[in-house]
Scaffold this active site. Structure first.
Site, mmCIF file in Angstrom:
data_model
loop_
_atom_site.group_PDB
_atom_site.id
_atom_site.type_symbol
_atom_site.label_atom_id
_atom_site.label_comp_id
_atom_site.label_asym_id
_atom_site.label_seq_id
_atom_site.Cartn_x
_atom_site.Cartn_y
_atom_site.Cartn_z
ATOM 1 N N ASP A 120 0.795 -1.237 0.000
ATOM 2 C CA ASP A 120 0.000 0.000 0.000
ATOM 3 C C ASP A 120 0.827 1.287 0.000
ATOM 4 O O ASP A 120 0.275 2.374 0.186
ATOM 5 C CB ASP A 120 -0.968 0.008 1.194
ATOM 6 C CG ASP A 120 -2.155 -0.899 0.956
ATOM 7 O OD1 ASP A 120 -2.616 -0.967 -0.196
ATOM 8 O OD2 ASP A 120 -2.618 -1.546 1.905
ATOM 9 N N ASP A 182 -5.985 -3.684 -6.479
ATOM 10 C CA ASP A 182 -5.675 -2.376 -5.886
ATOM 11 C C ASP A 182 -4.211 -1.975 -6.119
ATOM 12 O O ASP A 182 -3.858 -0.801 -6.159
ATOM 13 C CB ASP A 182 -5.934 -2.393 -4.370
ATOM 14 C CG ASP A 182 -7.126 -3.232 -3.959
ATOM 15 O OD1 ASP A 182 -7.433 -4.211 -4.663
ATOM 16 O OD2 ASP A 182 -7.737 -2.932 -2.928
HETATM 17 N N1 GLY Z 1 -7.228 -1.172 -1.089
HETATM 18 C C1 GLY Z 1 -8.318 -1.661 -0.355
HETATM 19 C C2 GLY Z 1 -9.648 -1.217 -0.832
HETATM 20 O O1 GLY Z 1 -9.839 -0.740 -1.933
HETATM 21 O O2 GLY Z 1 -10.574 -1.366 -0.054
#
Ligand code: GLY
Length: 406
Positions: A120, A182
């Site tokens: 992330d 993501d």
């Molecule tokens: N990256 C996690 C979400 O989109 O909830």
């Protein structure tokens, strides 16, 4: 009717039909965001001083104040609030907002010298430090971005050809090697770093990740799997599954939104036409099945449609991406995507989706993690981030400026 008159009539009709989706008053919408930012800052201040390590994350349906989370390496949403402040500063030029943006941003500086917890880092650092550097050119910000890009690259596995998303899930779910959709958003950090003093390897990793994901993480109809599980010995796909979607074979709305945004960035950064072709395919399958207001249900196969919760965050992400994507296309397709984004923003600007006076967030009705009953039909900070980003992009486009604010 001679040819000239016919041509002018068609031109007028075409022009009028583009306008007929409605022109957003971007300044009015951004003024609204500024008011809500002020309310949030007041709330965070409370009776004393702001704790700059606590980042607003969500306001549940039944509540009216932010739930804040500590900015740690585990808290993937921590970059969005600083990013919102930078966008609001970009709009208002307010020295006071800039000062708040600087303080919240610096709470994430530890990421420049912390080993990777998971993928992330793009969300965390590019939304905060990326915007900070874009607007200030402060070299301290640049160094944090470069260091973090190198940290993200440590999660790359050359046999698989992608970045590992969640190291913790390898044991927890027996997912030998996982890459989630993501992760496409984190590539922007790598592309940027490679162009701004980082190594060519960062660019190569981003391209490898995008190519492998394109090959393995989409079904023949261009809908995406949330999670791809790979074999680390052969590098082959084992299976596609879901984590936050309704079913392994359904289209989770925000997953598809991340893909649309991510492949738009890939085309911007590489100019490789294969990404431009591909992003239109994954966009069209998303647009074709949307509710009339352009805001998706949280999953395209959610069980109780039309009563299923929406995901305003997906709408904001896609609106922002399509405004950029429309600038890489011409004619009908460019108009289609700009109109679709405009429609989404019109809906998000309406009382059906705005928090208004009821809460200090910008938007209502996002869904974080339906299978875990978490953040369902809530205000969520990343919806607000992509909403204000989309409004700024819309404003720049209509003012004839570079859509990205460069
Ligand atoms: N990256 C996690 C979400 O989109 O909830």
């Amino acid at each position: 009717m001679n040819k000239l008159v016919l041509g002018l009539t068609l031109l007028c009709f075409y022009g009028c039909s583009q306008r007929s989706v409605g022109i957003i008053d971007a300044d009015k919408a951004l003024d609204y965001c500024t008011v809500q930012v002020g309310r949030t800052l007041n709330e965070l201040k409370g009776d004393s001083v702001i704790d700059y390590t606590m980042m607003p994350r969500n306001i549940m349906d039944s509540l009216t104040t932010w739930e804040c989370h500590k900015a740690t390496k585990e808290e993937w949403t921590s970059g969005f609030w600083p990013g919102i402040l930078w966008y609001d500063y970009e709009y208002t030029h307010s020295a006071a907002i800039k000062s708040e943006a600087e303080k919240f941003t610096s709470s994430l500086s530890f990421l420049a010298h912390t080993p990777a917890y998971d993928h992330d880092l793009g969300f965390l650092v590019f939304c905060s430090y990326g915007n900070a550097y874009r607007l200030t050119k402060n070299p301290v910000y640049k160094q944090v971005i470069l260091n973090t890009a190198d940290t993200l690259a440590t999660l790359f596995n050359p046999v698989v050809g992608t970045i590992l998303s969640w190291p913790r899930e390898v044991k927890l779910h027996n997912w030998p090697y996982n890459t989630i959709m993501d992760n496409m958003i984190n590539l922007e950090l790598l592309f940027w770093a490679s162009k701004n003093g980082g190594s060519q390897r960062l660019y190569d990793i981003a391209v490898s990740h995008a190519d492998k994901t394109m090959k393995c993480q989409f079904r023949p109809d261009y809908t995406s799997y949330h999670v791809a599980i790979y074999d680390t010995i052969t590098g082959n796909l084992i299976k596609g599954v879901t984590h936050q979607g309704y079913a392994d074979n359904s289209m989770w709305s925000r997953g598809q939104a991340w893909a649309i945004y991510g492949y738009t960035v890939c085309y911007r950064e590489t100019h490789d036409p294969k990404y431009l072709v591909f992003v239109q395919k994954i966009t069209d399958v998303y647009l074709n099945d949307l509710p009339k207001d352009g805001v998706p249900y949280w999953d395209f196969s959610a069980p109780d449609i039309p009563n299923a919760p929406r995901d305003a965050s997906a709408a904001a992400i896609v609106a922002s991406a399509l405004l950029e994507l429309s600038t890489y296309l011409e004619g009908e397709k460019a108009a289609q995507y700009k109109n679709a984004a405009t429609k989404m923003l019109e809906s998000l600007n309406s009382s059906a989706y705005r928090s208004g006076k009821s809460k200090p967030s910008f938007l209502l009705h996002s869904t974080g993690h339906w299978p875990e009953h978490s953040e369902v039909d809530a205000s969520i900070i990343y919806a607000d981030y992509y909403y204000i980003e989309a409004l700024l992009r819309y404003k720049r486009l209509n003012d004839g400026e570079n859509v990205l604010g460069h």
